[in-house]
Design an enzyme around this catalytic site. Structure first.
Site, PDB file in Angstrom:
ATOM      1  N   GLY A   1      -1.725  -7.997  10.331  1.00 20.13           N
ATOM      2  CA  GLY A   1      -0.357  -8.332  10.726  1.00 20.13           C
ATOM      3  C   GLY A   1       0.122  -7.566  11.934  1.00 20.13           C
TER       4      GLY A   1
ATOM      5  CG  ASN B   1      -1.879   1.216  12.052  1.00 16.79           C
ATOM      6  OD1 ASN B   1      -1.917   1.927  13.035  1.00 16.79           O
ATOM      7  ND2 ASN B   1      -2.272   1.623  10.864  1.00 16.79           N
TER       8      ASN B   1
ATOM      9  CB  THR C   1      -4.122   1.425   6.461  1.00 11.69           C
ATOM     10  OG1 THR C   1      -3.389   0.423   5.748  1.00 11.69           O
ATOM     11  CG2 THR C   1      -4.514   0.883   7.821  1.00 11.69           C
TER      12      THR C   1
ATOM     13  N   GLY D   1       2.645   0.777  -2.106  1.00  9.29           N
ATOM     14  CA  GLY D   1       3.827  -0.054  -2.173  1.00  9.29           C
ATOM     15  C   GLY D   1       4.961   0.636  -2.885  1.00  9.29           C
TER      16      GLY D   1
ATOM     17  CG  LEU E   1     -17.308   2.353   7.251  1.00  7.15           C
ATOM     18  CD1 LEU E   1     -17.129   2.940   5.854  1.00  7.15           C
ATOM     19  CD2 LEU E   1     -18.588   2.898   7.894  1.00  7.15           C
TER      20      LEU E   1
ATOM     21  CE1 TYR F   1       7.415   5.914   4.384  1.00 10.88           C
ATOM     22  CE2 TYR F   1       9.395   6.504   5.608  1.00 10.88           C
ATOM     23  CZ  TYR F   1       8.294   5.681   5.430  1.00 10.88           C
ATOM     24  OH  TYR F   1       8.065   4.638   6.284  1.00 10.88           O
TER      25      TYR F   1
END
EC number: 2.5.1.26
Length: 556
Positions: free
Chosen positions: A138, A141, A217, A221, A271, A476
């Protein structure tokens, strides 16, 4: 042109959608107090695609013809807009560079394969031609995981998996769903929901990120307390590698040496190319509710979240904001002039708070979510209420929780809003054991404030706890400041680096769920130890000695 959704090239989300402050009377006074930015002044927005100096594609005719033959002419795109959309992700650094026309290495071609077989052919062709291959989901990142190395002279291929967007099958007995890696969050939830299932994975980027990107990544959620992060959700994988296909079956457990599944998780395309993921899914819950709570202090909120994590309670969301983020949340609400904390709750409760001696400047807003049968939800609410009450909290009810649910995916738009006005607004997150969270929190705040002083700006940093686990939790952080000179990224680096260094210096990890990319790579050895970083580098070099697969990410 393939029918694949992309975000706007210069910011988050889609054209025509953005953050506005005019209907939030508390916002402008808050921002000018926090970072000395006057929202009533005209924005400094200057984004002109036609002004970009976009280099011509650097790809030979033989390779171009071969790749075009694989996917078809309509799915091999070298138009400037598509190439720019696939140049960077959506980090602060990405957007500043794009807006300033700093695009040293643009992909030469964007390919949209229709299936796994076409992905295999592309991979083999790219490796044979010694080209660089960067998988693209999408584009959400924010760790620099999508950009090509600036000095790369080989052809650069952006492999967009947006056409691989189907839920293939659901094993209803086992609760396992096979899903193509390019499926965006809303699309896969819609397809699962039609069958009565949910993945339960809702990161901030949910609207604009893909299943393959989540796996690549190690995403988390908002409801990871119940459903787990993507490392727990992803059970089986199909990964295209040069000349072969790596297939990992969705087994409930295995003892087959070091986990190959774990190697792919978080590998950021180094990878191989993830084409399909078998995930654990759950029946849609009978009831879902998010309640708001108010704590008298940050410390009491942290202690309550810890107590919940080690109790019999199993909520889907445990989140608490510090007093600074709580103030920001109140300032961004759509309310009439004169809005205050007292207008959010009843006069009776205000009286109770005053009798308790609460400092309303220190209160902390919390959201706790519950899912399941009506009986289960009722029991969980009771268990949590007993716990939070012991830590001095009051229940605000469903209203704040419903607003949180409505706005939970809108926060990234605020970053563009600030950037338009010459200010930075960004995030960094970490995780640490419960015993170290408070020390870590205060060290990060101090480091950020010292960085603001160093560059001579009035800055703001705030935090919330999320993603609780038995042994620890994620913190966060959001920080903001107004740029003061002509080199905004230099100022940004001072603040970002101070925060990241404080993470690893105080028992935290370099990132809980935003990945490593190139943004966080400098702290890898401090996070994993030099031996761990060396082991990881050896893995990538062994698999990809010529550096064809997204070179430079994670280990530099």
């Amino acid at each position: 042109m393939p029918n694949v959704k992309h975000m706007k090239w210069w910011g988050w989300g889609v054209e025509g959608v953005g953050f506005h402050h005019e209907d939030k009377p508390g916002m402008a006074p808050f921002v000018i107090k926090a970072i000395d930015l006057d929202l009533n002044e005209a924005p400094e927005l200057s984004v002109d695609f036609d002004a970009l100096d976009i280099p011509e594609p650097k790809i030979g005719p033989d390779l171009l013809a071969l790749l075009t033959d694989i996917v078809g002419a309509d799915n091999a795109i070298s138009e400037p807009m598509d190439r720019i959309v696939h140049t960077y992700g959506k980090s602060m650094r990405d957007l500043v560079r794009l807006r300033n026309g700093d695009i040293p290495r643009v992909p030469d071609i964007v390919l949209y394969p229709a299936d796994e077989d076409e992905v295999q052919q592309i991979v083999d062709a790219a490796v044979d031609a010694d080209a660089v291959l960067i998988p693209f989901g999408g584009g959400s990142n924010i760790a620099g995981s999508l950009e090509a190395p600036p000095g790369e002279t080989r052809p650069v291929i952006s492999l967009d998996l947006g056409r691989l967007n189907k839920v293939i099958d659901v094993d209803e007995t086992s609760g396992l769903a096979r899903i193509q890696a390019g499926a965006l969050g809303p699309d896969l939830e819609e397809q699962l929901g039609q069958r009565g299932w949910t993945l339960g994975h809702f990161p901030d980027s949910f609207t604009h990120s893909t299943l393959g990107g989540w796996v690549a990544t190690r995403s988390s959620g908002m409801q990871s307390d119940k459903y787990g992060d993507i490392a727990q959700i992803a059970r089986g994988l199909r990964v295209v590698q040069p000349g072969k296909l790596l297939v990992l079956r969705p087994l409930p457990g295995y003892s087959t040496g070091p986990s190959v599944r774990e190697m792919i998780l978080g590998s950021e395309g180094r990878l191989g190319v993830i084409t399909e993921v078998t995930v654990q899914v759950h029946r849609l819950p009978e009831e879902r509710v998010v309640l708001g709570y108010l704590f008298p202090s940050w410390e009491s909120g942290l202690d309550a979240m810890h107590a919940i994590s080690v109790s019999d309670a199993t909520p889907s969301i445990t989140r608490v904001s510090d007093s600074r983020e709580t103030g920001f949340s109140f300032a961004t609400r759509k309310k009439k002039p004169g809005f205050s904390l007292s207008s959010m709750i009843s006069k009776g409760l205000m009286s109770v708070l005053e009798k308790r001696g609460w400092d309303l400047d220190q209160v902390c807003l919390s959201f706790i979510g519950y899912e399941g049968s009506k009986e289960h939800v009722a029991r969980q609410k009771k268990l949590v209420k007993d716990i939070v009450s012991k830590h001095g909290a009051i229940v605000l009810g469903k209203g704040p929780g419903e607003l949180y649910d409505q706005k939970k995916f809108d926060t990234p738009y605020i970053r563009d809003f600030l950037l338009d006005r010459g200010a930075a607004g960004d995030v960094s997150e970490t995780a640490a054991p419960w015993s170290q969270l408070k020390t870590l929190y205060y060290a990060v705040v101090a480091a950020a404030n010292s960085a603001f002083d160093e560059i001579g700006v009035k800055g703001w940093i705030m935090c919330h706890l999320s993603h609780s686990e038995h042994s620890g939790a994620c913190l966060y952080f959001t920080f903001a400041f107004k740029f003061s000179q002509d080199d905004p990224l230099k100022e940004y680096d001072v603040v970002k680096q101070a925060i990241q260094q404080a993470f690893v210096d105080n028992g935290g990890t370099l990132s809980h769920h935003h990945a490593v990319g190139v943004e966080h790579a400098p702290w890898l050895a401090e996070d994993l130890s030099p031996a761990g970083a060396e082991l990881m580098s050896g893995l990538f070099t062994s698999f990809d000695p010529k550096g064809n697969f997204n070179p430079g990410k994670i280990t530099g």
